[in-house]
Write a protein that holds these residues in place. Structure first.
Motif, PDB file in Angstrom:
ATOM      1  N   ARG A  86     -13.410   9.080   5.785  1.00 52.74           N
ATOM      2  CA  ARG A  86     -13.071   8.682   4.412  1.00 52.74           C
ATOM      3  C   ARG A  86     -11.603   9.004   4.141  1.00 52.74           C
ATOM      4  O   ARG A  86     -11.130  10.102   4.437  1.00 52.74           O
ATOM      5  CB  ARG A  86     -13.952   9.392   3.392  1.00 52.74           C
ATOM      6  CG  ARG A  86     -13.467   9.243   1.949  1.00 52.74           C
ATOM      7  CD  ARG A  86     -14.496   9.700   0.949  1.00 52.74           C
ATOM      8  NE  ARG A  86     -15.580   8.728   0.855  1.00 52.74           N
ATOM      9  CZ  ARG A  86     -16.676   8.901   0.103  1.00 52.74           C
ATOM     10  NH1 ARG A  86     -16.835  10.008  -0.584  1.00 52.74           N
ATOM     11  NH2 ARG A  86     -17.606   7.964   0.062  1.00 52.74           N
ATOM     12  N   PHE A  87     -10.894   8.026   3.587  1.00 50.72           N
ATOM     13  CA  PHE A  87      -9.506   8.212   3.176  1.00 50.72           C
ATOM     14  C   PHE A  87      -9.438   8.143   1.653  1.00 50.72           C
ATOM     15  O   PHE A  87     -10.156   7.361   1.026  1.00 50.72           O
ATOM     16  CB  PHE A  87      -8.602   7.130   3.771  1.00 50.72           C
ATOM     17  CG  PHE A  87      -8.548   7.131   5.274  1.00 50.72           C
ATOM     18  CD1 PHE A  87      -7.649   7.934   5.960  1.00 50.72           C
ATOM     19  CD2 PHE A  87      -9.401   6.323   6.014  1.00 50.72           C
ATOM     20  CE1 PHE A  87      -7.598   7.942   7.347  1.00 50.72           C
ATOM     21  CE2 PHE A  87      -9.366   6.314   7.400  1.00 50.72           C
ATOM     22  CZ  PHE A  87      -8.456   7.129   8.070  1.00 50.72           C
ATOM     23  N   ARG A 114      -3.039   3.921   6.831  1.00 50.11           N
ATOM     24  CA  ARG A 114      -1.774   4.423   6.279  1.00 50.11           C
ATOM     25  C   ARG A 114      -0.774   3.279   6.089  1.00 50.11           C
ATOM     26  O   ARG A 114      -0.079   3.205   5.065  1.00 50.11           O
ATOM     27  CB  ARG A 114      -1.185   5.493   7.195  1.00 50.11           C
ATOM     28  CG  ARG A 114       0.151   6.047   6.661  1.00 50.11           C
ATOM     29  CD  ARG A 114       0.739   7.110   7.553  1.00 50.11           C
ATOM     30  NE  ARG A 114      -0.013   8.364   7.436  1.00 50.11           N
ATOM     31  CZ  ARG A 114      -0.701   8.923   8.435  1.00 50.11           C
ATOM     32  NH1 ARG A 114      -0.740   8.333   9.619  1.00 50.11           N
ATOM     33  NH2 ARG A 114      -1.329  10.053   8.251  1.00 50.11           N
ATOM     34  N   HIS A 115      -0.714   2.377   7.072  1.00 52.46           N
ATOM     35  CA  HIS A 115       0.215   1.250   6.999  1.00 52.46           C
ATOM     36  C   HIS A 115      -0.130   0.337   5.816  1.00 52.46           C
ATOM     37  O   HIS A 115       0.763  -0.131   5.097  1.00 52.46           O
ATOM     38  CB  HIS A 115       0.179   0.456   8.301  1.00 52.46           C
ATOM     39  CG  HIS A 115       1.084  -0.727   8.320  1.00 52.46           C
ATOM     40  ND1 HIS A 115       2.461  -0.622   8.353  1.00 52.46           N
ATOM     41  CD2 HIS A 115       0.822  -2.068   8.280  1.00 52.46           C
ATOM     42  CE1 HIS A 115       2.996  -1.830   8.349  1.00 52.46           C
ATOM     43  NE2 HIS A 115       2.025  -2.723   8.306  1.00 52.46           N
ATOM     44  N   GLY A 122       1.469   1.974  -2.039  1.00 56.24           N
ATOM     45  CA  GLY A 122       0.529   3.066  -2.223  1.00 56.24           C
ATOM     46  C   GLY A 122       0.847   4.226  -1.317  1.00 56.24           C
ATOM     47  O   GLY A 122       1.806   4.191  -0.544  1.00 56.24           O
ATOM     48  N   ASN A 123       0.045   5.268  -1.410  1.00 61.27           N
ATOM     49  CA  ASN A 123       0.213   6.386  -0.495  1.00 61.27           C
ATOM     50  C   ASN A 123      -1.109   7.115  -0.307  1.00 61.27           C
ATOM     51  O   ASN A 123      -1.919   7.215  -1.231  1.00 61.27           O
ATOM     52  CB  ASN A 123       1.286   7.368  -1.011  1.00 61.27           C
ATOM     53  CG  ASN A 123       0.953   7.928  -2.372  1.00 61.27           C
ATOM     54  OD1 ASN A 123       1.153   7.273  -3.392  1.00 61.27           O
ATOM     55  ND2 ASN A 123       0.442   9.151  -2.405  1.00 61.27           N
ATOM     56  N   LEU A 124      -1.314   7.602   0.911  1.00 63.74           N
ATOM     57  CA  LEU A 124      -2.514   8.373   1.211  1.00 63.74           C
ATOM     58  C   LEU A 124      -2.423   9.756   0.600  1.00 63.74           C
ATOM     59  O   LEU A 124      -1.339  10.359   0.559  1.00 63.74           O
ATOM     60  CB  LEU A 124      -2.696   8.500   2.728  1.00 63.74           C
ATOM     61  CG  LEU A 124      -3.347   7.333   3.460  1.00 63.74           C
ATOM     62  CD1 LEU A 124      -3.367   7.598   4.956  1.00 63.74           C
ATOM     63  CD2 LEU A 124      -4.757   7.083   2.952  1.00 63.74           C
ATOM     64  N   GLY A 125      -3.549  10.274   0.147  1.00 60.09           N
ATOM     65  CA  GLY A 125      -3.614  11.631  -0.359  1.00 60.09           C
ATOM     66  C   GLY A 125      -4.417  12.498   0.586  1.00 60.09           C
ATOM     67  O   GLY A 125      -4.891  12.040   1.633  1.00 60.09           O
ATOM     68  N   ILE A 126      -4.584  13.751   0.214  1.00 56.60           N
ATOM     69  CA  ILE A 126      -5.390  14.659   1.015  1.00 56.60           C
ATOM     70  C   ILE A 126      -6.856  14.530   0.611  1.00 56.60           C
ATOM     71  O   ILE A 126      -7.187  13.940  -0.419  1.00 56.60           O
ATOM     72  CB  ILE A 126      -4.921  16.115   0.846  1.00 56.60           C
ATOM     73  CG1 ILE A 126      -5.066  16.547  -0.627  1.00 56.60           C
ATOM     74  CG2 ILE A 126      -3.474  16.272   1.317  1.00 56.60           C
ATOM     75  CD1 ILE A 126      -4.781  18.027  -0.855  1.00 56.60           C
ATOM     76  N   ALA A 223      -5.530  -6.023   2.092  1.00 50.89           N
ATOM     77  CA  ALA A 223      -5.065  -5.526   3.388  1.00 50.89           C
ATOM     78  C   ALA A 223      -6.028  -4.479   3.943  1.00 50.89           C
ATOM     79  O   ALA A 223      -6.349  -4.476   5.139  1.00 50.89           O
ATOM     80  CB  ALA A 223      -3.659  -4.944   3.252  1.00 50.89           C
ATOM     81  N   LEU A 224      -6.511  -3.603   3.068  1.00 49.84           N
ATOM     82  CA  LEU A 224      -7.462  -2.579   3.497  1.00 49.84           C
ATOM     83  C   LEU A 224      -8.793  -3.203   3.915  1.00 49.84           C
ATOM     84  O   LEU A 224      -9.353  -2.877   4.968  1.00 49.84           O
ATOM     85  CB  LEU A 224      -7.678  -1.560   2.372  1.00 49.84           C
ATOM     86  CG  LEU A 224      -6.516  -0.601   2.100  1.00 49.84           C
ATOM     87  CD1 LEU A 224      -6.711   0.108   0.772  1.00 49.84           C
ATOM     88  CD2 LEU A 224      -6.374   0.413   3.234  1.00 49.84           C
TER      89      LEU A 224
END
Length: 243
Positions: A86-87, A114-115, A122-126, A223-224
């Motif tokens: 899970r992201f 991530r790309h 956007g940006n990935l979080g923790i 895209a995702l």
């Protein structure tokens, strides 16, 4: 918000999903395989597998394909060993996004996800950065014009937690994930057909986007969803119906 319509958003999302139906079989096969590996090959004793088999039937997948996927998951035949990842991240306007994946190559999936985020603003979080903005639940959405009285009667009797009707007449039924199968069967028995249903991560609050922001956000979601390893994408974003 001008132009905002939850029903239009649902129809828009459903149309996009239908257009990508060619990839749906791959995603459902992975879900069946993992579900069978996790809790056994008997759909009657494995709610997650039963739901995956229902998705396969809705996608007109041949039973032979379903059976092979179950056998792979149960270890009766060779096949890739998929793991679930899970992201969590953010898109335009701070809209929260959850991306659930199944992959046989973690490094590839991390790179691809991530790309898709970074290329579209956007940006990935923790882990844990956005999941608190969602509710894990069973969800059934009925089109405006459906019988609210009948849906409410069946839903409450079958263990629904909440029934929401909006200003357009759209009816949403929410339940615990563990009650989803029972509620789904109750609706089937009553010949009540939801437009969309499943066990989902439901946004607790919406992030309303318009114009260019909506277009960029939709591009990121597309895209995702187009990635082979992505099973589901959930977001707090809602776009105006012109997008």
């Amino acid at each position: 918000m001008a132009g905002h319509s939850k029903w239009a958003n649902i129809q828009h999302r459903k149309g996009r999903q239908d257009a990508k139906r060619g990839k749906l079989w791959t995603k459902v096969i992975r879900e069946i395989t993992v579900a069978a590996r996790e809790a056994g090959p008997d759909p009657d004793a494995n709610p997650r597998l039963r739901l995956a088999c229902e998705k396969a039937a809705a996608a007109n997948m041949p039973k032979d394909n379903v059976n092979r996927a179950i056998q792979r998951g149960a270890g009766e035949s060779d096949g890739a060993n998929f793991e679930e990842i899970r992201f969590e991240g953010y898109g335009v306007g701070g809209a929260a996004v959850i991306v659930d994946c199944m992959t046989d190559n973690r490094q590839r999936t991390v790179s691809d996800v991530r790309h898709a985020f970074s290329k579209n603003g956007g940006n990935l979080g923790i882990d844990g950065s956005v999941v608190f903005q969602f509710q894990h639940c069973g969800q059934f959405i009925f089109a405006p014009g459906s019988s609210e009285e009948k849906i409410m009667e069946v839903a409450l009797e079958a263990g629904a937690d909440d029934i929401i009707t909006d200003s357009e007449g759209l009816i949403e039924v929410v339940c615990l994930p563990t009650h989803y199968a029972e509620l789904n069967q109750a609706f089937n028995d009553a010949a009540l057909v939801p437009e969309i249903h499943g066990v989902v991560m439901k946004a607790l609050n919406e992030t309303e986007l318009e114009g260019d922001d909506a277009a960029v956000m939709q591009k990121m979601l597309d895209a995702l969803e187009s990635l082979d390893d992505v099973q589901e994408v959930f977001t707090t974003a809602v776009m105006d119906e012109t997008e």
